[in-house]
Design a protein around this motif. Structure first.
Motif, PDB file in Angstrom:
ATOM      1  N   LYS B  22      38.749  96.816  81.476  1.00  0.00           N
ATOM      2  CA  LYS B  22      39.916  97.510  82.084  1.00  0.00           C
ATOM      3  C   LYS B  22      40.711  96.368  82.481  1.00  0.00           C
ATOM      4  O   LYS B  22      40.298  95.165  82.734  1.00  0.00           O
ATOM      5  N   GLY B  23      42.011  96.358  82.317  1.00  0.00           N
ATOM      6  CA  GLY B  23      42.886  95.413  82.606  1.00  0.00           C
ATOM      7  C   GLY B  23      43.719  94.945  81.484  1.00  0.00           C
ATOM      8  O   GLY B  23      43.502  95.208  80.172  1.00  0.00           O
ATOM      9  N   ALA B  24      44.646  94.043  81.673  1.00  0.00           N
ATOM     10  CA  ALA B  24      45.535  93.585  80.538  1.00  0.00           C
ATOM     11  C   ALA B  24      45.003  92.491  79.717  1.00  0.00           C
ATOM     12  O   ALA B  24      43.905  91.708  80.000  1.00  0.00           O
ATOM     13  N   ALA B  30      49.007  87.043  85.453  1.00  0.00           N
ATOM     14  CA  ALA B  30      49.730  87.145  86.597  1.00  0.00           C
ATOM     15  C   ALA B  30      48.610  87.024  87.747  1.00  0.00           C
ATOM     16  O   ALA B  30      47.635  87.658  87.887  1.00  0.00           O
ATOM     17  N   ASP B  33      47.105  89.811  89.630  1.00  0.00           N
ATOM     18  CA  ASP B  33      46.085  90.773  89.003  1.00  0.00           C
ATOM     19  C   ASP B  33      44.637  90.268  88.835  1.00  0.00           C
ATOM     20  O   ASP B  33      43.731  90.953  88.525  1.00  0.00           O
ATOM     21  N   ILE B  35      41.177  89.638  90.030  1.00  0.00           N
ATOM     22  CA  ILE B  35      40.268  90.692  91.009  1.00  0.00           C
ATOM     23  C   ILE B  35      39.617  89.539  91.880  1.00  0.00           C
ATOM     24  O   ILE B  35      39.012  88.903  91.531  1.00  0.00           O
ATOM     25  N   ASP B  51      42.308  93.170  94.580  1.00  0.00           N
ATOM     26  CA  ASP B  51      43.188  92.098  93.804  1.00  0.00           C
ATOM     27  C   ASP B  51      43.836  91.060  94.740  1.00  0.00           C
ATOM     28  O   ASP B  51      44.057  91.616  95.954  1.00  0.00           O
ATOM     29  N   ARG B  55      46.137  95.006  96.041  1.00  0.00           N
ATOM     30  CA  ARG B  55      46.073  96.632  95.610  1.00  0.00           C
ATOM     31  C   ARG B  55      44.485  96.855  95.574  1.00  0.00           C
ATOM     32  O   ARG B  55      43.886  95.956  95.182  1.00  0.00           O
ATOM     33  N   VAL B  57      42.019  99.519  93.466  1.00  0.00           N
ATOM     34  CA  VAL B  57      41.877 100.507  92.358  1.00  0.00           C
ATOM     35  C   VAL B  57      40.402 101.141  92.558  1.00  0.00           C
ATOM     36  O   VAL B  57      39.544 100.468  92.522  1.00  0.00           O
ATOM     37  N   PHE B  59      37.701 103.656  90.564  1.00  0.00           N
ATOM     38  CA  PHE B  59      37.145 104.147  89.440  1.00  0.00           C
ATOM     39  C   PHE B  59      36.097 105.273  89.859  1.00  0.00           C
ATOM     40  O   PHE B  59      35.355 104.895  90.575  1.00  0.00           O
ATOM     41  N   VAL B  77      39.940 105.771  86.168  1.00  0.00           N
ATOM     42  CA  VAL B  77      40.825 105.565  87.336  1.00  0.00           C
ATOM     43  C   VAL B  77      40.732 106.988  88.056  1.00  0.00           C
ATOM     44  O   VAL B  77      41.101 107.947  87.815  1.00  0.00           O
ATOM     45  N   THR B  80      44.686 104.529  93.270  1.00  0.00           N
ATOM     46  CA  THR B  80      45.009 103.221  93.197  1.00  0.00           C
ATOM     47  C   THR B  80      45.865 103.283  94.442  1.00  0.00           C
ATOM     48  O   THR B  80      46.875 104.184  94.700  1.00  0.00           O
ATOM     49  N   ASN B 441      41.274  88.659  85.566  1.00  0.00           N
ATOM     50  CA  ASN B 441      41.757  89.818  85.677  1.00  0.00           C
ATOM     51  C   ASN B 441      41.411  91.115  84.892  1.00  0.00           C
ATOM     52  O   ASN B 441      42.143  92.413  84.937  1.00  0.00           O
ATOM     53  N   ASN B 442      40.117  90.969  84.236  1.00  0.00           N
ATOM     54  CA  ASN B 442      39.495  92.004  83.759  1.00  0.00           C
ATOM     55  C   ASN B 442      38.336  92.372  84.372  1.00  0.00           C
ATOM     56  O   ASN B 442      37.584  91.721  84.812  1.00  0.00           O
ATOM     57  N   LEU B 443      38.094  93.881  84.077  1.00  0.00           N
ATOM     58  CA  LEU B 443      36.839  94.213  84.625  1.00  0.00           C
ATOM     59  C   LEU B 443      36.104  94.994  83.591  1.00  0.00           C
ATOM     60  O   LEU B 443      36.547  95.673  83.081  1.00  0.00           O
TER      61      LEU B 443
END
Lengths: 110, 451
Positions: B22-24, B30, B33, B35, B51, B55, B57, B59, B77, B80, B441-443
């Motif tokens: 998950k993630g960009a 950025a 973002d 984690i 993060d 924020r 989030v 799941f 998700v 959030t 920034n990815n999970l």
């Protein structure tokens, strides 16, 4: 004469240390680059730096000016909407432009 | 005999496989973002991330479908919300980051879920609840919510509950603020389900979940003269079963176990855990790399695990003078300490976690590598969180770092490691072989292969 003998024993010890411990070799490298590095290894200087994290601004005025520089693009529109703030109107908390909220959603939540 | 390709965390046939990411995708990360914490809830049904942008989030695991036998439920998700906002302390000219340092779930006691989230200064209790019904047929207002003209109301009716699309709401129920002068590094829910502790660099406070206007200070290591400061608190945790016991670790590599029955102020420890050091091997880096970045009790409550820069150690609570097990995470970094000090990587705070049965432990490293150690078989494995190996149910290939001499095919040399790709936060499902790995920034979510 005896001084020379002692020096070479020290050198031998350091050479032994380098061979035995990669960590000590790295320390020698670091001290070579930063000869004035604190006498106490990893001591209070580091800890105090850690405790002071976040202290970037001299005072709140300094902080707000820094924030204003970042928000330069936004300032003109805000001023246009709230023209009554400047001059003879006493602003109330409701009138003042709010600090920008983070409205961007997390990219994990896509 | 082939080298074991799996076998860690399960039986000999065990293999880790990619499940989700998950993630960009883009290379430009950025800062918001990034984690900063990952945590499963007590049943493993929910997985929360926090993060740098403040924020959270959450799941939720899909119910296992009988049709899709080859994959376990996926995490999608659920909710959030913005937990913390950046603040400025005008009195101290201190900027307070919104970064979520820790999330801890409360055990579930009713239909709603509760979690604690903490930034540097404030802890918040969030309630996450579902709404799948809506009342219709009000007497005083119509369906749009507008008030009906009272003279037009001639009959009385009972509103009916009608199903609606599921809505998940998160609301802050308690805000525990103004109790920490220094930066909060840990929160831990007590086994009494009524209290929790929060720790900063120099103090630990005990809170009651219902009371926000005061907390008990139970540990204070601030010296009268700050010039005399020699160590700080780096992590703290409540014992999983004994609600009077907690531990805290220090920047000097020691752990203190305290008993709240012994005294109101637990400055004097009940047990002191420290591994003796060979004085001849001491260097400038010794104290820095011995600093403990995470401490976790085993689920059994018999052991605890600590993570320092190069290793993970398992301690028996009954033995204070040395750990019972030591695992090297990335010993090859010992000959790179000079440059790791210069680029600040030596101060990276890696976390560690146990699997549900306490038979395996996991921790992160650089280059998006993470390591797992099986305590029974003594096998270890290095895996990578990478989009290159992200086909559904693709088996993860073990990775190897070449420490010197000839580099074999598929090995990576120490100098080629990417130190910007750090895996600081990982989590293991409390009951199953499902793991969550935060790579910047990815999970990533990995599961075991079902044979």
């Amino acid at each position: 004469m005896s001084g020379e003998v002692e020096a070479s024993t020290e050198e031998q010890q350091e050479m032994q240390d380098t061979v035995v411990s990669p960590e000590k070799a790295e320390e020698v490298k670091l001290k070579a680059r930063y000869p004035h590095l604190g006498t106490r290894p990893g001591g209070s200087d580091l800890l105090r730096k850690r405790l002071q994290k976040g202290q970037k601004y001299f005072d709140s005025g300094d902080y707000n000016m820094a924030k204003a520089k970042m928000k330069n693009k936004q300032l003109p529109t805000t001023a246009a909407e709230k023209t009554e703030i400047t001059g003879d109107h006493i602003p109330t908390p409701q009138d003042l432009p709010q600090r920008k909220q983070s409205l961007v959603a997390s990219k994990l939540a896509v | 005999v082939n080298a074991p390709r799996g076998g860690v965390g399960g039986g000999n046939d065990f293999q880790w496989c990619f499940s989700q990411v998950k993630g960009a995708i883009d290379e430009d990360v950025a800062e918001a973002d990034i984690i900063s914490t990952v945590e499963f809830n007590c049943s493993g049904e929910l997985l929360a991330t926090g993060d740098k942008g403040g924020r959270v989030v959450i799941f939720q695991r899909e119910q296992e479908s009988k049709n899709r036998l080859l994959s376990r439920g996926e995490y999608n998700v659920y909710s959030t919300f913005q937990s913390h906002e950046p603040e400025f302390d005008y009195l101290k000219s201190l900027e307070i980051e919104e970064k979520i340092n820790k999330i801890r779930w409360l055990p579930q006691q009713n239909a709603a879920h509760f979690l604690l989230s903490a930034n540097d200064k404030t802890i918040k209790l969030w309630k996450i609840s579902e709404r799948d019904k809506r009342a219709e047929g009000y007497n005083l207002k119509d369906e749009d919510g507008r008030l009906r003209d009272q003279f037009r109301i001639t009959t009385l009716r009972v509103p009916v509950l009608m199903p609606m699309d599921l809505m998940v709401e998160a609301s802050p129920r308690r805000i525990f603020a103004n109790a920490h002068t220094y930066h909060i590094n840990s929160i831990s829910v007590n086994s009494d389900y009524e209290t929790y502790l929060s720790a900063d660099d120099l103090r630990i406070n005990l809170w009651h979940l219902e009371i926000t206007d005061r907390s008990f200070n139970i540990v204070d290591i601030k010296p009268a003269n700050m010039e005399e400061l020699t160590e700080v608190i780096t992590a703290a945790e409540c014992h999983p079963h004994q609600c009077n016991v907690f531990v805290y670790s220090s920047s000097k590599g020691t752990i203190r176990l305290c008993d709240t029955r012994a005294a109101a102020l637990c400055d004097r420890h009940s047990k002191f855990f420290e591994e003796p050091e060979d004085p001849s091997s001491r260097s400038f880096f010794s104290e820095i790399i011995s600093s403990i970045s995470d401490v976790k009790f085993s689920h059994s409550g018999r052991y605890m695990m600590t993570r320092d820069y190069l290793s993970v150690k398992v301690w028996d609570l009954n033995m204070e003078n040395r750990p019972v097990e030591t695992y090297q995470v990335h010993e090859y970094l010992r000959s790179k300490l000079c440059s790791l000090y210069e680029n600040d990587c030596i101060f990276d705070k890696f976390e560690c976690c146990w699997n549900g049965s306490d038979s395996a432990i996991m921790t992160g490293s650089y280059n998006n590598f993470f390591r797992m150690f099986d305590r029974n078989t003594r096998r270890d494995i290095t895996l990578e969180a990478s989009r290159e190996n992200s086909k559904p149910r693709a088996m993860l290939k073990p990775r190897k770092v070449c420490t010197g001499g000839k580099r074999k095919k598929d090995e990576i040399s120490v100098d080629s490691l990417d130190f910007n790709k750090k895996i600081l936060h990982t989590a293991w499902h409390p009951k199953e072989n499902v793991i969550a790995v935060a790579a910047t920034n990815n999970l990533y979510i990995f599961q075991d292969k079902i044979n």
